[in-house]
Design a protein around this motif. Sequence first.
Motif, PDB file in Angstrom:
ATOM      1  N   GLN A 172       0.850  -1.198   0.000  1.00 41.18           N
ATOM      2  CA  GLN A 172       0.000   0.000   0.000  1.00 41.18           C
ATOM      3  C   GLN A 172       0.883   1.244   0.000  1.00 41.18           C
ATOM      4  N   HIS A 173       1.992   1.148   0.732  1.00 38.29           N
ATOM      5  CA  HIS A 173       2.938   2.263   0.785  1.00 38.29           C
ATOM      6  C   HIS A 173       4.091   1.999  -0.179  1.00 38.29           C
ATOM      7  N   ASN A 244      -3.384   3.971   3.030  1.00 39.76           N
ATOM      8  CA  ASN A 244      -3.793   3.363   4.306  1.00 39.76           C
ATOM      9  C   ASN A 244      -4.391   4.376   5.288  1.00 39.76           C
ATOM     10  N   ARG A 245      -4.860   5.494   4.764  1.00 39.96           N
ATOM     11  CA  ARG A 245      -5.718   6.427   5.515  1.00 39.96           C
ATOM     12  C   ARG A 245      -6.997   6.729   4.737  1.00 39.96           C
ATOM     13  N   TRP A 247      -9.366   4.343   3.647  1.00 37.66           N
ATOM     14  CA  TRP A 247     -10.427   3.322   3.746  1.00 37.66           C
ATOM     15  C   TRP A 247     -11.632   3.903   4.486  1.00 37.66           C
ATOM     16  N   THR A 277      -7.645   1.842  -3.423  1.00 36.87           N
ATOM     17  CA  THR A 277      -8.426   1.335  -2.282  1.00 36.87           C
ATOM     18  C   THR A 277      -9.842   0.972  -2.737  1.00 36.87           C
ATOM     19  N   ASP A 300      -2.071  -7.496   5.959  1.00 39.13           N
ATOM     20  CA  ASP A 300      -1.523  -6.412   5.141  1.00 39.13           C
ATOM     21  C   ASP A 300      -0.084  -6.172   5.588  1.00 39.13           C
ATOM     22  N   HIS A 302       3.522  -4.212   5.751  1.00 43.02           N
ATOM     23  CA  HIS A 302       4.182  -2.907   5.700  1.00 43.02           C
ATOM     24  C   HIS A 302       5.615  -3.070   6.171  1.00 43.02           C
ATOM     25  N   SER A 358      -7.673   3.206   8.119  1.00 40.69           N
ATOM     26  CA  SER A 358      -6.738   2.125   7.779  1.00 40.69           C
ATOM     27  C   SER A 358      -7.495   0.906   7.255  1.00 40.69           C
ATOM     28  N   VAL A 359      -6.759   0.070   6.558  1.00 42.69           N
ATOM     29  CA  VAL A 359      -7.366  -1.125   5.973  1.00 42.69           C
ATOM     30  C   VAL A 359      -7.854  -2.088   7.060  1.00 42.69           C
ATOM     31  N   ASN A 360      -7.103  -2.227   8.151  1.00 40.80           N
ATOM     32  CA  ASN A 360      -7.518  -3.165   9.198  1.00 40.80           C
ATOM     33  C   ASN A 360      -8.850  -2.758   9.816  1.00 40.80           C
ATOM     34  N   THR A 373      -1.963  -6.253  10.500  1.00 41.76           N
ATOM     35  CA  THR A 373      -0.846  -5.633   9.790  1.00 41.76           C
ATOM     36  C   THR A 373       0.456  -6.169  10.360  1.00 41.76           C
TER      37      THR A 373
END
Length: 418
Positions: A172-173, A244-245, A247, A277, A300, A302, A358-360, A373
């Motif tokens: 994602q990053h 990841n900000r 979602w 996303t 996910d 990172h 975030s995705v989580n 994550t």
Amino acid sequence: MRRTRRALATVGGLVLLATVAAPAVAQPSGERGLYEAHAADAEQRTELVRAGVDVLGVRDGTVTMIATAGQARDLRADGFDLDRIGDVDRMLAERGTGTRAAADEFPPGDEDYHTYSELTDELQRTEADHGDIARLSSVGESYEGRSLHLIKISDNAARDEDEPEVLFTCNQHAREHLTTEMCLRIVQRFTDDYGSDPTVTELVDTREILVIPTVNPDGAEYDISGGSYHGWRKNRQGSGTDLNRNWGYQWGCCGGSSGWPYSDTYRGSSPFSAPETRAVADFVDSRVVDGTQQITAHLDFHSYSELVLWPYGYTYDDTAEGMTRAEADRFRDVGERMAASNGYTPQQSSDLYITDGSVNDWMWGEHKIFSFTFEMYPASAGGLDGFYPPDERIGPETRRNDEAVDILLREAGRGAAA
Ligand SMILES: [Zn+2]
């Protein structure tokens, strides 16, 4: 104008100045320094995040970040003791010296990392070599039109069987290239070792393993463009959105993201404003069959800090709407077991600092998907180097997570909520 608005926490800003039309908001300027600060508790670390700095890693209460002189001044005025440990642009330039093999290749010495085209070739080869258990498709396209590859690994891969589905997402990053290699490790292991490794064989036979090796191919390609690394985090839509900000669960609720487009944690103009996303979320939404979400677990990847993290990120509370005590305990239990297998540190995401969008949080809050994550190797670093471990580390640091991946795949058989 607030001083924090004049500042930049984004590497690559000089390029942005040349390529992005003048926005209504203040543009970044000034030098970017690498700083360390001691912030013992999550509330203090969240204060750092709110100032708009780019947090690179956290270890034992020491936060490594990129900040401008203005941001550093403001944080010092707020009582933070900041140590300047390096110059970001100089560090990046030093990483890029030498002659590249090809225009889009990783810098010299790191060629074992996969570029987007090498990744695509590898996935196509996997499907060609293992057509019975591997099926390559796409969940959509990135902002710049790259296919967001999805590979499904299961016995009878062409059929949708009644088996728990487990989703792995990486990159994602943009600058977290080791995570793409982690997803590739999962793909290669569960195809190459099928039929010879009993654990692999059992899991492929009883699960549907879904892997999206890069959620942010545009950003990853940009990060290696021109022969040196750019320390780039976001996608390539406008001045970039932090995927990841972006979602859509408790998006932008709680000071865990930025509304300033030049911040490295810019949450986007609305939930799922980033095509990347949106595409992954649409795919996950599409896995609701007859009212039941087929994906029961998600991981996910990172980098960096060597952490196992679980939701929620938007609140310090262990339990909240949609998270019972029993569910929070199950996250902790499985998180600790996975961490025992790879030597990472397990904690609820907000124990680090508050994040929202975030995705989580979305996977769990929206779909009750058991979502974690991992922050991969290294545990700590002198700043940006942590994102660019030499390619000799790919093998050991991806194999290191084999057992944790197996733990999650087995756990997926227990269904969704505890
Ligand atoms: Zn990341």
